[in-house]
Motif scaffolding. Structure first.
Motif, PDB file in Angstrom:
ATOM      1  N   GLY A  21       5.290  10.899  -8.577  1.00 61.76           N
ATOM      2  CA  GLY A  21       4.904   9.638  -7.952  1.00 61.76           C
ATOM      3  C   GLY A  21       5.443   9.616  -6.545  1.00 61.76           C
ATOM      4  O   GLY A  21       5.930  10.625  -6.047  1.00 61.76           O
ATOM      5  N   ARG A  22       5.353   8.433  -5.907  1.00 58.27           N
ATOM      6  CA  ARG A  22       5.859   8.337  -4.535  1.00 58.27           C
ATOM      7  C   ARG A  22       7.374   8.300  -4.496  1.00 58.27           C
ATOM      8  O   ARG A  22       7.991   8.557  -3.467  1.00 58.27           O
ATOM      9  N   VAL A  23       7.987   7.916  -5.627  1.00 58.07           N
ATOM     10  CA  VAL A  23       9.434   7.962  -5.731  1.00 58.07           C
ATOM     11  C   VAL A  23       9.762   8.907  -6.884  1.00 58.07           C
ATOM     12  O   VAL A  23       9.448   8.620  -8.028  1.00 58.07           O
ATOM     13  N   VAL A  24      10.331  10.054  -6.554  1.00 58.88           N
ATOM     14  CA  VAL A  24      10.688  11.028  -7.581  1.00 58.88           C
ATOM     15  C   VAL A  24      12.205  10.976  -7.735  1.00 58.88           C
ATOM     16  O   VAL A  24      12.936  11.470  -6.886  1.00 58.88           O
ATOM     17  N   ASP A  25      12.663  10.331  -8.788  1.00 63.96           N
ATOM     18  CA  ASP A  25      14.100  10.094  -8.958  1.00 63.96           C
ATOM     19  C   ASP A  25      14.670  11.074  -9.968  1.00 63.96           C
ATOM     20  O   ASP A  25      15.081  10.690 -11.058  1.00 63.96           O
ATOM     21  N   GLU A  26      14.725  12.333  -9.574  1.00 59.38           N
ATOM     22  CA  GLU A  26      15.218  13.342 -10.514  1.00 59.38           C
ATOM     23  C   GLU A  26      16.701  13.131 -10.815  1.00 59.38           C
ATOM     24  O   GLU A  26      17.160  13.379 -11.929  1.00 59.38           O
ATOM     25  N   ALA A  27      17.455  12.677  -9.807  1.00 58.75           N
ATOM     26  CA  ALA A  27      18.885  12.486 -10.001  1.00 58.75           C
ATOM     27  C   ALA A  27      19.177  11.224 -10.811  1.00 58.75           C
ATOM     28  O   ALA A  27      20.302  11.034 -11.272  1.00 58.75           O
ATOM     29  N   GLY A  28      18.193  10.363 -10.955  1.00 62.75           N
ATOM     30  CA  GLY A  28      18.373   9.159 -11.760  1.00 62.75           C
ATOM     31  C   GLY A  28      19.339   8.153 -11.159  1.00 62.75           C
ATOM     32  O   GLY A  28      20.216   7.650 -11.852  1.00 62.75           O
ATOM     33  N   VAL A  29      19.192   7.842  -9.868  1.00 59.53           N
ATOM     34  CA  VAL A  29      20.098   6.884  -9.242  1.00 59.53           C
ATOM     35  C   VAL A  29      19.426   5.534  -8.965  1.00 59.53           C
ATOM     36  O   VAL A  29      20.066   4.621  -8.460  1.00 59.53           O
ATOM     37  N   LEU A  30      18.152   5.435  -9.273  1.00 57.58           N
ATOM     38  CA  LEU A  30      17.434   4.195  -8.965  1.00 57.58           C
ATOM     39  C   LEU A  30      17.052   3.466 -10.254  1.00 57.58           C
ATOM     40  O   LEU A  30      16.671   4.098 -11.241  1.00 57.58           O
ATOM     41  N   SER A  31      17.133   2.142 -10.203  1.00 56.52           N
ATOM     42  CA  SER A  31      16.689   1.350 -11.347  1.00 56.52           C
ATOM     43  C   SER A  31      15.170   1.221 -11.290  1.00 56.52           C
ATOM     44  O   SER A  31      14.554   1.402 -10.237  1.00 56.52           O
ATOM     45  N   VAL A  59       4.584   8.768   2.784  1.00 55.55           N
ATOM     46  CA  VAL A  59       6.038   8.833   2.789  1.00 55.55           C
ATOM     47  C   VAL A  59       6.489   8.860   1.332  1.00 55.55           C
ATOM     48  O   VAL A  59       5.969   8.116   0.509  1.00 55.55           O
ATOM     49  N   VAL A  60       7.423   9.745   1.048  1.00 62.21           N
ATOM     50  CA  VAL A  60       7.867   9.935  -0.326  1.00 62.21           C
ATOM     51  C   VAL A  60       9.393   9.885  -0.358  1.00 62.21           C
ATOM     52  O   VAL A  60      10.052  10.311   0.592  1.00 62.21           O
ATOM     53  N   VAL A  61       9.934   9.313  -1.420  1.00 57.78           N
ATOM     54  CA  VAL A  61      11.388   9.299  -1.623  1.00 57.78           C
ATOM     55  C   VAL A  61      11.711  10.237  -2.772  1.00 57.78           C
ATOM     56  O   VAL A  61      11.076  10.159  -3.824  1.00 57.78           O
ATOM     57  N   ALA A  62      12.661  11.136  -2.574  1.00 58.81           N
ATOM     58  CA  ALA A  62      13.013  12.082  -3.630  1.00 58.81           C
ATOM     59  C   ALA A  62      14.529  12.154  -3.773  1.00 58.81           C
ATOM     60  O   ALA A  62      15.250  12.236  -2.776  1.00 58.81           O
ATOM     61  N   THR A  63      15.009  12.082  -5.000  1.00 59.36           N
ATOM     62  CA  THR A  63      16.406  12.377  -5.259  1.00 59.36           C
ATOM     63  C   THR A  63      16.430  13.588  -6.187  1.00 59.36           C
ATOM     64  O   THR A  63      15.625  13.664  -7.110  1.00 59.36           O
ATOM     65  N   VAL A  64      17.303  14.531  -5.897  1.00 62.70           N
ATOM     66  CA  VAL A  64      17.333  15.752  -6.720  1.00 62.70           C
ATOM     67  C   VAL A  64      18.718  15.944  -7.330  1.00 62.70           C
ATOM     68  O   VAL A  64      19.727  15.524  -6.772  1.00 62.70           O
ATOM     69  N   LYS A  65      18.726  16.573  -8.484  1.00 62.37           N
ATOM     70  CA  LYS A  65      19.991  16.824  -9.183  1.00 62.37           C
ATOM     71  C   LYS A  65      20.803  17.858  -8.423  1.00 62.37           C
ATOM     72  O   LYS A  65      22.020  17.803  -8.388  1.00 62.37           O
ATOM     73  N   SER A  66      20.112  18.844  -7.856  1.00 62.31           N
ATOM     74  CA  SER A  66      20.827  19.937  -7.203  1.00 62.31           C
ATOM     75  C   SER A  66      19.956  20.531  -6.098  1.00 62.31           C
ATOM     76  O   SER A  66      18.738  20.549  -6.193  1.00 62.31           O
ATOM     77  N   LEU A  67      20.639  21.002  -5.051  1.00 57.59           N
ATOM     78  CA  LEU A  67      19.917  21.700  -3.981  1.00 57.59           C
ATOM     79  C   LEU A  67      19.866  23.205  -4.262  1.00 57.59           C
ATOM     80  O   LEU A  67      19.369  23.979  -3.454  1.00 57.59           O
ATOM     81  N   LEU A  83      12.203  11.124   2.313  1.00 54.82           N
ATOM     82  CA  LEU A  83      13.619  10.770   2.302  1.00 54.82           C
ATOM     83  C   LEU A  83      14.225  11.491   1.105  1.00 54.82           C
ATOM     84  O   LEU A  83      13.915  11.153  -0.038  1.00 54.82           O
ATOM     85  N   LEU A  84      15.029  12.507   1.384  1.00 57.77           N
ATOM     86  CA  LEU A  84      15.566  13.364   0.319  1.00 57.77           C
ATOM     87  C   LEU A  84      17.055  13.075   0.135  1.00 57.77           C
ATOM     88  O   LEU A  84      17.824  13.084   1.097  1.00 57.77           O
ATOM     89  N   VAL A  85      17.454  12.787  -1.102  1.00 62.07           N
ATOM     90  CA  VAL A  85      18.855  12.480  -1.398  1.00 62.07           C
ATOM     91  C   VAL A  85      19.359  13.450  -2.459  1.00 62.07           C
ATOM     92  O   VAL A  85      18.715  13.633  -3.490  1.00 62.07           O
ATOM     93  N   ALA A  86      20.499  14.072  -2.176  1.00 62.51           N
ATOM     94  CA  ALA A  86      21.116  14.986  -3.143  1.00 62.51           C
ATOM     95  C   ALA A  86      22.520  14.473  -3.435  1.00 62.51           C
ATOM     96  O   ALA A  86      23.474  14.860  -2.761  1.00 62.51           O
TER      97      ALA A  86
END
Lengths: 200, 243
Positions: free
Chosen positions: B40-50, B72-80, B109-112
Protein backbone atom coordinates in the motif's frame (compact mmCIF):
# COMPACT_ATOMS: atom_id res chain seq x y z
CA UNK A 1 3.16 -14.77 -63.06
CA UNK A 2 1.44 -16.28 -60.09
CA UNK A 3 4.26 -18.70 -59.65
CA UNK A 4 6.78 -15.85 -59.71
CA UNK A 5 4.83 -13.98 -57.06
CA UNK A 6 4.70 -17.11 -54.98
CA UNK A 7 8.44 -17.56 -55.21
CA UNK A 8 8.90 -13.90 -54.30
CA UNK A 9 6.68 -14.08 -51.25
CA UNK A 10 8.59 -17.11 -50.12
CA UNK A 11 11.78 -15.08 -50.24
CA UNK A 12 10.19 -12.29 -48.26
CA UNK A 13 8.99 -14.79 -45.72
CA UNK A 14 12.43 -16.32 -45.45
CA UNK A 15 14.05 -12.90 -45.16
CA UNK A 16 11.73 -11.73 -42.40
CA UNK A 17 12.27 -15.01 -40.62
CA UNK A 18 16.03 -14.49 -40.74
CA UNK A 19 15.66 -10.88 -39.55
CA UNK A 20 13.53 -11.88 -36.56
CA UNK A 21 15.87 -14.74 -35.77
CA UNK A 22 18.90 -12.48 -35.88
CA UNK A 23 17.44 -9.82 -33.62
CA UNK A 24 16.31 -12.54 -31.22
CA UNK A 25 19.84 -13.91 -30.94
CA UNK A 26 21.13 -10.46 -30.12
CA UNK A 27 22.46 -8.96 -33.31
CA UNK A 28 21.49 -5.52 -31.95
CA UNK A 29 22.82 -6.06 -28.46
CA UNK A 30 26.16 -4.36 -28.96
CA UNK A 31 24.78 -1.00 -30.18
CA UNK A 32 21.97 -1.15 -27.63
CA UNK A 33 24.31 -1.77 -24.70
CA UNK A 34 26.66 0.82 -26.12
CA UNK A 35 23.94 3.46 -25.95
CA UNK A 36 23.17 2.48 -22.36
CA UNK A 37 26.78 2.88 -21.27
CA UNK A 38 26.85 6.30 -22.95
CA UNK A 39 23.71 7.40 -21.14
CA UNK A 40 25.08 6.14 -17.81
CA UNK A 41 28.37 7.92 -18.45
CA UNK A 42 26.72 11.24 -19.15
CA UNK A 43 24.90 10.88 -15.84
CA UNK A 44 28.26 10.35 -14.12
CA UNK A 45 29.67 13.47 -15.77
CA UNK A 46 26.51 15.39 -14.94
CA UNK A 47 26.80 14.58 -11.23
CA UNK A 48 30.51 15.34 -11.07
CA UNK A 49 29.77 18.65 -12.78
CA UNK A 50 27.11 19.37 -10.19
CA UNK A 51 29.66 18.87 -7.43
CA UNK A 52 32.19 21.07 -9.23
CA UNK A 53 29.56 23.80 -9.39
CA UNK A 54 28.94 23.60 -5.65
CA UNK A 55 32.56 24.08 -4.66
CA UNK A 56 33.04 27.86 -5.15
CA UNK A 57 30.02 28.67 -2.99
CA UNK A 58 31.10 26.23 -0.32
CA UNK A 59 34.65 27.56 -0.25
CA UNK A 60 33.39 31.12 0.01
CA UNK A 61 31.05 30.29 2.89
CA UNK A 62 33.69 28.39 4.83
CA UNK A 63 36.28 31.10 4.19
CA UNK A 64 33.95 33.64 5.81
CA UNK A 65 34.20 31.81 9.13
CA UNK A 66 37.48 29.95 9.00
CA UNK A 67 40.11 32.12 7.37
CA UNK A 68 42.92 30.34 9.18
CA UNK A 69 42.13 27.16 7.25
CA UNK A 70 43.66 28.72 4.15
CA UNK A 71 45.68 25.61 3.35
CA UNK A 72 42.68 23.29 3.27
CA UNK A 73 40.67 25.79 1.26
CA UNK A 74 43.45 26.22 -1.28
CA UNK A 75 43.73 22.46 -1.65
CA UNK A 76 40.02 22.28 -2.56
CA UNK A 77 40.30 25.13 -5.05
CA UNK A 78 43.33 23.55 -6.67
CA UNK A 79 41.78 20.11 -6.87
CA UNK A 80 38.70 21.64 -8.47
CA UNK A 81 40.81 23.54 -10.97
CA UNK A 82 42.66 20.40 -11.90
CA UNK A 83 39.44 18.47 -12.38
CA UNK A 84 37.85 21.14 -14.54
CA UNK A 85 40.94 21.89 -16.60
CA UNK A 86 41.21 18.36 -17.87
CA UNK A 87 40.00 18.11 -21.44
CA UNK A 88 38.01 14.91 -21.76
CA UNK A 89 38.98 13.20 -25.04
CA UNK A 90 36.00 11.88 -27.01
CA UNK A 91 37.30 8.33 -26.66
CA UNK A 92 37.69 8.56 -22.88
CA UNK A 93 35.67 5.40 -22.25
CA UNK A 94 38.03 3.27 -24.31
CA UNK A 95 41.17 5.19 -23.40
CA UNK A 96 42.63 3.72 -20.18
CA UNK A 97 45.12 6.53 -19.57
CA UNK A 98 42.57 9.33 -19.93
CA UNK A 99 39.99 7.45 -17.88
CA UNK A 100 42.50 6.89 -15.09
CA UNK A 101 43.44 10.56 -15.13
CA UNK A 102 39.79 11.58 -14.90
CA UNK A 103 39.22 9.22 -12.01
CA UNK A 104 42.30 10.43 -10.14
CA UNK A 105 41.33 14.08 -10.52
CA UNK A 106 37.83 13.48 -9.18
CA UNK A 107 39.14 11.37 -6.31
CA UNK A 108 41.57 14.15 -5.38
CA UNK A 109 38.66 16.61 -5.24
CA UNK A 110 36.67 14.16 -3.10
CA UNK A 111 39.56 13.89 -0.68
CA UNK A 112 40.07 17.65 -0.46
CA UNK A 113 36.35 18.21 0.16
CA UNK A 114 36.30 15.53 2.83
CA UNK A 115 39.17 17.22 4.65
CA UNK A 116 37.41 20.57 4.39
CA UNK A 117 34.27 19.17 6.00
CA UNK A 118 36.28 17.62 8.82
CA UNK A 119 37.93 20.98 9.48
CA UNK A 120 34.58 22.77 9.63
CA UNK A 121 33.70 20.66 12.67
CA UNK A 122 35.78 23.04 14.79
CA UNK A 123 33.68 26.10 13.94
CA UNK A 124 30.33 26.16 15.75
CA UNK A 125 29.31 29.45 14.11
CA UNK A 126 29.85 27.97 10.68
CA UNK A 127 28.00 24.81 11.59
CA UNK A 128 24.92 26.78 12.55
CA UNK A 129 25.03 28.94 9.40
CA UNK A 130 21.94 28.18 7.31
CA UNK A 131 23.74 28.71 4.03
CA UNK A 132 26.47 26.30 5.06
CA UNK A 133 23.96 23.68 6.22
CA UNK A 134 22.18 23.91 2.89
CA UNK A 135 25.44 23.63 0.94
CA UNK A 136 26.53 20.74 3.10
CA UNK A 137 23.32 18.79 2.48
CA UNK A 138 23.63 19.52 -1.23
CA UNK A 139 27.19 18.25 -1.20
CA UNK A 140 26.18 15.10 0.66
CA UNK A 141 23.33 14.53 -1.77
CA UNK A 142 25.62 15.05 -4.73
CA UNK A 143 28.18 12.60 -3.38
CA UNK A 144 25.37 10.10 -3.00
CA UNK A 145 24.21 10.74 -6.57
CA UNK A 146 27.77 10.32 -7.82
CA UNK A 147 28.05 6.97 -6.04
CA UNK A 148 24.82 5.77 -7.65
CA UNK A 149 25.71 7.11 -11.10
CA UNK A 150 29.05 5.32 -10.87
CA UNK A 151 27.40 2.10 -9.79
CA UNK A 152 24.90 2.33 -12.66
CA UNK A 153 27.71 3.02 -15.10
CA UNK A 154 29.70 0.05 -13.82
CA UNK A 155 26.61 -2.12 -14.32
CA UNK A 156 26.04 -1.04 -17.92
CA UNK A 157 29.71 -1.42 -18.81
CA UNK A 158 29.72 -4.89 -17.29
CA UNK A 159 26.84 -5.91 -19.54
CA UNK A 160 28.42 -4.30 -22.58
CA UNK A 161 31.88 -5.78 -22.02
CA UNK A 162 30.45 -9.21 -21.31
CA UNK A 163 28.54 -9.06 -24.59
CA UNK A 164 31.71 -8.09 -26.45
CA UNK A 165 33.85 -10.80 -24.89
CA UNK A 166 31.49 -13.75 -24.88
CA UNK A 167 30.12 -15.88 -27.69
CA UNK A 168 27.99 -15.21 -29.68
CA UNK A 169 28.26 -11.45 -29.06
CA UNK A 170 31.95 -11.66 -29.78
CA UNK A 171 31.38 -13.16 -33.22
CA UNK A 172 28.56 -10.79 -34.05
CA UNK A 173 30.68 -7.80 -33.04
CA UNK A 174 33.67 -9.06 -35.03
CA UNK A 175 31.56 -9.20 -38.18
CA UNK A 176 29.13 -6.31 -37.76
CA UNK A 177 30.72 -3.90 -35.26
CA UNK A 178 34.49 -4.14 -35.73
CA UNK A 179 34.93 -0.71 -34.07
CA UNK A 180 33.36 -1.76 -30.78
CA UNK A 181 35.94 -1.83 -27.96
CA UNK A 182 35.82 -2.96 -24.37
CA UNK A 183 35.16 0.06 -22.12
CA UNK A 184 36.89 1.28 -19.00
CA UNK A 185 35.20 1.23 -15.65
CA UNK A 186 35.81 2.66 -12.18
CA UNK A 187 38.41 0.88 -10.10
CA UNK A 188 38.94 3.12 -7.08
CA UNK A 189 36.46 2.03 -4.45
CA UNK A 190 33.55 4.23 -3.52
CA UNK A 191 34.73 4.10 0.07
CA UNK A 192 37.86 5.98 -0.89
CA UNK A 193 35.65 8.60 -2.49
CA UNK A 194 33.11 8.96 0.22
CA UNK A 195 32.96 12.21 2.10
CA UNK A 196 32.69 11.48 5.82
CA UNK A 197 29.25 12.24 7.21
CA UNK A 198 29.16 15.14 9.61
CA UNK A 199 27.09 14.44 12.71
CA UNK A 200 25.20 17.14 14.52
CA UNK B 1 22.85 -38.64 -40.21
CA UNK B 2 25.37 -39.39 -37.49
CA UNK B 3 27.07 -36.06 -38.14
CA UNK B 4 23.81 -34.23 -37.83
CA UNK B 5 23.19 -35.81 -34.45
CA UNK B 6 26.58 -34.78 -33.23
CA UNK B 7 26.06 -31.21 -34.35
CA UNK B 8 22.75 -31.15 -32.59
CA UNK B 9 24.27 -32.48 -29.38
CA UNK B 10 26.97 -29.81 -29.49
CA UNK B 11 24.36 -27.11 -30.07
CA UNK B 12 22.30 -28.31 -27.10
CA UNK B 13 25.39 -28.39 -24.90
CA UNK B 14 26.24 -24.83 -25.95
CA UNK B 15 22.75 -23.68 -25.17
CA UNK B 16 22.98 -25.34 -21.77
CA UNK B 17 26.28 -23.65 -20.97
CA UNK B 18 24.96 -20.30 -22.19
CA UNK B 19 21.89 -20.55 -19.96
CA UNK B 20 24.01 -21.55 -16.98
CA UNK B 21 26.42 -18.66 -17.49
CA UNK B 22 23.52 -16.29 -17.93
CA UNK B 23 21.88 -17.47 -14.71
CA UNK B 24 25.11 -17.19 -12.71
CA UNK B 25 25.96 -13.77 -14.14
CA UNK B 26 22.43 -12.57 -13.51
CA UNK B 27 22.55 -13.58 -9.87
CA UNK B 28 25.99 -12.05 -9.38
CA UNK B 29 24.83 -8.68 -10.71
CA UNK B 30 21.56 -8.71 -8.82
CA UNK B 31 23.04 -8.71 -5.32
CA UNK B 32 20.13 -6.77 -3.90
CA UNK B 33 18.65 -6.61 -0.43
CA UNK B 34 15.29 -8.27 0.18
CA UNK B 35 12.50 -5.72 0.01
CA UNK B 36 9.06 -5.94 1.59
CA UNK B 37 6.18 -6.11 -0.90
CA UNK B 38 4.49 -2.83 -1.82
CA UNK B 39 1.29 -3.57 0.07
CA UNK B 40 0.00 0.00 0.00
CA UNK B 41 1.04 3.63 0.23
CA UNK B 42 2.16 3.03 3.80
CA UNK B 43 4.25 -0.11 4.17
CA UNK B 44 4.80 -0.56 7.90
CA UNK B 45 7.08 -3.56 7.99
CA UNK B 46 8.64 -2.46 11.28
CA UNK B 47 5.18 -2.16 12.83
CA UNK B 48 5.54 1.28 14.42
CA UNK B 49 2.28 2.81 13.21
CA UNK B 50 -1.22 2.31 14.57
CA UNK B 51 -4.01 1.47 12.16
CA UNK B 52 -5.71 4.92 12.37
CA UNK B 53 -2.43 6.71 11.68
CA UNK B 54 -1.72 4.43 8.78
CA UNK B 55 -5.12 5.11 7.30
CA UNK B 56 -4.82 8.82 7.85
CA UNK B 57 -1.46 9.01 6.06
CA UNK B 58 -2.65 6.69 3.30
CA UNK B 59 -5.56 9.06 2.77
CA UNK B 60 -3.26 12.07 2.38
CA UNK B 61 -1.00 10.25 -0.03
CA UNK B 62 -3.93 9.08 -2.08
CA UNK B 63 -5.45 12.54 -2.28
CA UNK B 64 -2.09 13.99 -3.18
CA UNK B 65 -1.63 11.54 -6.02
CA UNK B 66 -5.06 12.31 -7.37
CA UNK B 67 -4.31 16.02 -7.28
CA UNK B 68 -0.83 15.87 -8.76
CA UNK B 69 -0.19 12.44 -10.40
CA UNK B 70 2.77 12.05 -8.10
CA UNK B 71 3.42 9.15 -5.79
CA UNK B 72 4.67 9.51 -2.25
CA UNK B 73 5.09 6.41 -0.14
CA UNK B 74 5.95 5.86 3.53
CA UNK B 75 7.97 2.77 4.39
CA UNK B 76 9.29 1.44 7.66
CA UNK B 77 11.60 -1.56 7.50
CA UNK B 78 12.73 -4.06 10.11
CA UNK B 79 16.30 -4.03 8.85
CA UNK B 80 18.49 -2.34 6.27
CA UNK B 81 20.30 -5.66 5.86
CA UNK B 82 23.71 -4.12 6.29
CA UNK B 83 23.25 -1.47 3.61
CA UNK B 84 23.65 2.24 4.33
CA UNK B 85 20.20 3.85 4.24
CA UNK B 86 21.17 5.93 1.17
CA UNK B 87 21.97 2.72 -0.64
CA UNK B 88 18.90 0.84 0.54
CA UNK B 89 16.59 3.77 -0.22
CA UNK B 90 17.23 4.25 -3.91
CA UNK B 91 17.21 0.51 -4.55
CA UNK B 92 13.88 0.22 -2.77
CA UNK B 93 12.51 3.09 -4.84
CA UNK B 94 13.62 1.49 -8.08
CA UNK B 95 12.37 -1.92 -6.99
CA UNK B 96 8.91 -0.57 -6.22
CA UNK B 97 8.98 1.84 -9.15
CA UNK B 98 7.46 4.72 -7.22
CA UNK B 99 6.51 7.69 -9.41
CA UNK B 100 5.41 8.05 -12.98
CA UNK B 101 7.53 6.19 -15.50
CA UNK B 102 9.76 8.50 -17.50
CA UNK B 103 9.04 11.50 -15.26
CA UNK B 104 10.22 9.83 -12.04
CA UNK B 105 7.89 11.84 -9.86
CA UNK B 106 8.03 9.77 -6.69
CA UNK B 107 9.31 10.12 -3.15
CA UNK B 108 9.71 7.76 -0.21
CA UNK B 109 9.90 8.49 3.49
CA UNK B 110 11.97 5.53 4.70
CA UNK B 111 12.34 4.76 8.41
CA UNK B 112 14.61 2.07 9.84
CA UNK B 113 14.00 2.00 13.63
CA UNK B 114 16.54 -0.79 14.19
CA UNK B 115 19.38 1.20 12.62
CA UNK B 116 17.96 4.48 13.97
CA UNK B 117 18.08 5.94 10.49
CA UNK B 118 15.59 7.90 8.42
CA UNK B 119 15.73 9.04 4.82
CA UNK B 120 13.67 11.05 2.39
CA UNK B 121 14.38 9.49 -0.99
CA UNK B 122 13.45 11.76 -3.87
CA UNK B 123 12.92 10.76 -7.50
CA UNK B 124 14.63 12.71 -10.28
CA UNK B 125 11.43 14.49 -11.21
CA UNK B 126 10.81 15.95 -7.74
CA UNK B 127 14.37 16.98 -6.92
CA UNK B 128 13.64 20.56 -7.94
CA UNK B 129 10.94 21.03 -5.28
CA UNK B 130 11.96 18.57 -2.61
CA UNK B 131 15.62 19.52 -2.70
CA UNK B 132 18.32 17.93 -0.57
CA UNK B 133 18.37 21.00 1.67
CA UNK B 134 14.59 20.97 2.13
CA UNK B 135 14.64 17.24 2.84
CA UNK B 136 17.36 17.72 5.40
CA UNK B 137 15.40 20.52 7.07
CA UNK B 138 12.26 18.36 7.27
CA UNK B 139 14.24 15.53 8.85
CA UNK B 140 15.96 17.79 11.37
CA UNK B 141 12.92 19.80 12.35
CA UNK B 142 9.88 17.58 11.98
CA UNK B 143 11.07 14.02 12.24
CA UNK B 144 14.13 13.63 14.46
CA UNK B 145 12.82 15.47 17.56
CA UNK B 146 9.89 13.05 17.77
CA UNK B 147 12.00 10.01 16.93
CA UNK B 148 14.46 10.90 19.69
CA UNK B 149 11.57 10.56 22.13
CA UNK B 150 10.61 7.26 20.54
CA UNK B 151 7.43 8.73 19.07
CA UNK B 152 7.42 7.28 15.56
CA UNK B 153 3.76 8.03 14.93
CA UNK B 154 4.21 11.76 15.43
CA UNK B 155 7.53 11.94 13.56
CA UNK B 156 6.22 10.07 10.54
CA UNK B 157 2.94 11.98 10.48
CA UNK B 158 4.64 15.38 10.75
CA UNK B 159 7.34 14.34 8.28
CA UNK B 160 4.86 13.14 5.68
CA UNK B 161 2.82 16.32 6.08
CA UNK B 162 5.93 18.45 5.62
CA UNK B 163 7.01 16.49 2.55
CA UNK B 164 3.59 16.99 0.97
CA UNK B 165 3.62 20.70 1.81
CA UNK B 166 7.09 21.05 0.28
CA UNK B 167 5.63 19.47 -2.84
CA UNK B 168 2.95 22.15 -2.93
CA UNK B 169 0.01 20.27 -1.44
CA UNK B 170 -1.88 21.95 1.36
CA UNK B 171 -4.31 19.19 2.22
CA UNK B 172 -2.24 17.87 5.13
CA UNK B 173 -2.59 19.91 8.31
CA UNK B 174 0.56 21.56 9.60
CA UNK B 175 1.02 19.76 12.88
CA UNK B 176 4.55 20.82 13.70
CA UNK B 177 5.28 20.12 17.35
CA UNK B 178 1.63 20.64 18.19
CA UNK B 179 0.17 18.85 21.19
CA UNK B 180 -1.31 15.50 20.17
CA UNK B 181 -4.82 16.69 21.07
CA UNK B 182 -4.49 19.89 19.09
CA UNK B 183 -4.57 18.21 15.73
CA UNK B 184 -7.78 16.28 16.26
CA UNK B 185 -10.07 19.19 15.39
CA UNK B 186 -8.42 19.65 12.04
CA UNK B 187 -8.48 15.96 11.30
CA UNK B 188 -12.17 15.30 11.67
CA UNK B 189 -13.26 17.04 8.48
CA UNK B 190 -10.26 15.59 6.69
CA UNK B 191 -11.19 12.07 7.76
CA UNK B 192 -14.72 12.79 6.64
CA UNK B 193 -13.51 13.97 3.23
CA UNK B 194 -11.32 10.90 2.85
CA UNK B 195 -14.27 8.74 3.76
CA UNK B 196 -16.45 10.42 1.13
CA UNK B 197 -13.72 10.17 -1.49
CA UNK B 198 -13.06 6.51 -0.74
CA UNK B 199 -16.75 5.74 -0.70
CA UNK B 200 -17.31 7.48 -4.03
CA UNK B 201 -14.37 5.63 -5.56
CA UNK B 202 -15.55 2.28 -4.32
CA UNK B 203 -18.97 2.93 -5.80
CA UNK B 204 -17.41 3.83 -9.12
CA UNK B 205 -15.16 0.80 -8.95
CA UNK B 206 -18.16 -1.49 -8.89
CA UNK B 207 -19.40 0.05 -12.10
CA UNK B 208 -16.07 -0.21 -13.80
CA UNK B 209 -15.53 3.53 -13.73
CA UNK B 210 -12.45 3.40 -11.59
CA UNK B 211 -9.92 5.78 -13.01
CA UNK B 212 -6.41 5.34 -11.69
CA UNK B 213 -4.07 8.20 -12.51
CA UNK B 214 -0.91 6.13 -12.57
CA UNK B 215 0.27 2.77 -13.76
CA UNK B 216 -1.71 2.65 -17.00
CA UNK B 217 -1.59 -0.76 -18.51
CA UNK B 218 -2.03 -2.64 -15.27
CA UNK B 219 -5.78 -2.31 -15.49
CA UNK B 220 -6.58 -5.99 -15.32
CA UNK B 221 -4.36 -6.76 -12.40
CA UNK B 222 -5.35 -3.69 -10.48
CA UNK B 223 -9.07 -3.81 -10.92
CA UNK B 224 -9.49 -4.06 -7.16
CA UNK B 225 -7.89 -0.62 -6.79
CA UNK B 226 -4.72 -1.94 -5.21
CA UNK B 227 -1.85 0.47 -5.18
CA UNK B 228 1.20 -0.14 -7.33
CA UNK B 229 4.22 1.84 -8.47
CA UNK B 230 4.11 3.70 -11.77
CA UNK B 231 7.62 2.68 -12.82
CA UNK B 232 9.59 5.73 -11.67
CA UNK B 233 13.30 5.68 -10.97
CA UNK B 234 15.59 7.19 -8.34
CA UNK B 235 19.07 8.64 -8.52
CA UNK B 236 20.01 9.43 -4.95
CA UNK B 237 18.21 12.73 -4.30
CA UNK B 238 17.05 13.61 -0.80
CA UNK B 239 18.65 13.52 2.63
CA UNK B 240 19.20 11.20 5.57
CA UNK B 241 19.26 11.57 9.32
CA UNK B 242 20.21 9.50 12.34
CA UNK B 243 19.13 9.67 15.93
Amino acid sequence: MIRALFRHSRHIFLLSFVAVGLSACGVNNVPQYDEKTKAAWSEVLNQYQRRTDLVPNLVETVAGYARQEQQTLTAVVEARAKATQMQLPPDILTNPAAFKQFQENQTALSGALARLLVVTEQYPDLKSNQNFLSLQSQLEGTENRIAIARRDYIGTVQTYNTELRTIPGRWIAAVLYPDAKVKETFTISEQAQEVPKVKF
Amino acid sequence: MVRFHRVRAVLWAMLGVALFVYAVADRAIAAEPQFPPLSGRVVDEAGVLSAPTREKITGWLEQYEQASQRQVVVATVKSLQGYPIEDFGYRLGRFWGIGEKGRNTGAILLVAPTERAVRIEVGYGLEGELTDAVSRAIIEREILPAFRQGNFEQGITAGTGAVLRALGWNGAPAATNAAPGGTVDGLVPLGFIIFIVLFAMLRHGRHGLWIVPMGHGFGGRRSGGRFSGGGGSFGGGGASGHW
